[in-house]
Motif scaffolding. Sequence first.
Motif, short mmCIF file in Angstrom:
data_model
loop_
_atom_site.label_atom_id
_atom_site.label_comp_id
_atom_site.label_asym_id
_atom_site.label_seq_id
_atom_site.Cartn_x
_atom_site.Cartn_y
_atom_site.Cartn_z
N PHE A 1 37.86 45.07 28.84
CA PHE A 1 36.50 44.89 29.34
C PHE A 1 36.47 44.83 30.86
O PHE A 1 37.45 44.43 31.50
CB PHE A 1 35.90 43.60 28.78
CG PHE A 1 35.62 43.64 27.31
CD1 PHE A 1 34.39 44.07 26.83
CD2 PHE A 1 36.59 43.27 26.39
CE1 PHE A 1 34.13 44.11 25.49
CE2 PHE A 1 36.34 43.32 25.04
CZ PHE A 1 35.11 43.74 24.57
N GLU B 1 29.99 45.43 21.52
CA GLU B 1 29.75 46.87 21.48
C GLU B 1 28.77 47.30 22.56
O GLU B 1 28.95 48.33 23.22
CB GLU B 1 29.22 47.28 20.11
CG GLU B 1 28.87 48.76 19.97
CD GLU B 1 30.06 49.68 20.21
OE1 GLU B 1 29.84 50.82 20.67
OE2 GLU B 1 31.20 49.27 19.93
N HIS B 2 27.73 46.50 22.78
CA HIS B 2 26.74 46.82 23.81
C HIS B 2 27.29 46.55 25.20
O HIS B 2 27.08 47.33 26.13
CB HIS B 2 25.47 46.00 23.58
CG HIS B 2 24.36 46.31 24.55
ND1 HIS B 2 24.31 45.76 25.82
CD2 HIS B 2 23.27 47.12 24.43
CE1 HIS B 2 23.24 46.21 26.45
NE2 HIS B 2 22.59 47.03 25.62
N GLY B 3 28.00 45.42 25.34
CA GLY B 3 28.45 44.97 26.65
C GLY B 3 27.43 44.03 27.27
O GLY B 3 26.22 44.18 27.06
N ARG C 1 34.89 50.91 30.95
CA ARG C 1 34.98 49.94 29.88
C ARG C 1 33.65 49.22 29.67
O ARG C 1 32.77 49.26 30.53
CB ARG C 1 36.08 48.91 30.20
CG ARG C 1 37.47 49.52 30.33
CD ARG C 1 38.48 48.52 30.85
NE ARG C 1 38.14 48.04 32.19
CZ ARG C 1 38.96 47.34 32.96
NH1 ARG C 1 40.17 47.03 32.52
NH2 ARG C 1 38.60 46.95 34.16
N LYS C 2 33.52 48.54 28.54
CA LYS C 2 32.35 47.73 28.27
C LYS C 2 32.35 46.53 29.22
O LYS C 2 33.39 46.06 29.67
CB LYS C 2 32.34 47.22 26.83
CG LYS C 2 32.30 48.32 25.78
CD LYS C 2 30.94 49.00 25.74
CE LYS C 2 30.89 50.00 24.58
NZ LYS C 2 29.60 50.72 24.52
#
Length: 335
Positions: free
Chosen positions: A190, A32-34, A161-162
Amino acid sequence: MRNLLHGTLRKMDANTYFLHYTDDYALDALLEHGVRNAAELVYLAGKHFGTKNGELKMNGGGFACTTFNAFTSAEEPILARNFDYKDAPAVVVWTAPKKGYRSVAMTDTNVMLYGSKLGEKENRNRLLLAPYACMDGVNEKGLAIAVLEIKAKATHQHTERKNIITTVMIRAVLDRCATVDEAVELFRQFDMHDSLFCNYHYQIVDASGKSIVIEYVHNEMRLIAPDGRVQYVMNFYKSADGDNRKGFGYTRQKWVEEAFARCGETMDEPQAMQLLEKCRLDYRHKFGYPITSLWSAVYNCTKQTMLLSTGMQYETQYRLGVEYDPSIQPMPQEA
């Protein structure tokens, strides 16, 4: 501060540790954070685990590898893999996340500990990163994945994107994906960042026997399907427009091609291990340290198992499944 995981660490021989990892490694939060680089992974994981600065590490460096897929005489798809790097013990990592698939995967003590011994007290908390240090593995759905290095410009994608890095992607695939198609879709969600100054490509095989190679050329993701049912990957691009000026592993590819010319696409696990033994690396790096095949693994996607040899000691092999087995003992090499 935690004193290593809620799990079990065992030393099986001079080259092999077994780690049964039962802690929560917060994959949901990381995705979620990346994660853009290894330093960010260490920081975010450290917040989750409550560790102090310096207690977690994520190292890297060049490694040379070989992968190929095939089918056993019983039509079981396999993914075979050599991991070649600076000499150090290999670590088998079992995980069973509450919201994901069980898996058995491989890392080594270079990645977290600069080759140090896992039994040293000051190193034990660094094993908290073990799920995010794996280079290959198979999950309970029979999906196997392995990563290989290419000496080319690192991938850094920049969209909305993440962000994600190689080893977090491997963990996400093992935890979340049951098929090659699901893995490809996950990759597409991603922006990939190669944080160790080189490029990487991946071979993925599922229980149906489908295989795919994922590469990044000029920051664009490419999918390479096999010409037939089998394919093999070394340390250079399979994409025609990839930068292979520093590519290597062409001799290993020749050996694999010769093996498939003899056997077609059928290769039982002992035969695959013998081919990995032929393709092993054992030399001294220009900076003086030894480069070896830290492990050779043959993943069976039907049985969700791994046939494993470490430290180029091919006379000793382990057969492991996605279920942790505390009674595992070394097994003699099959005839």
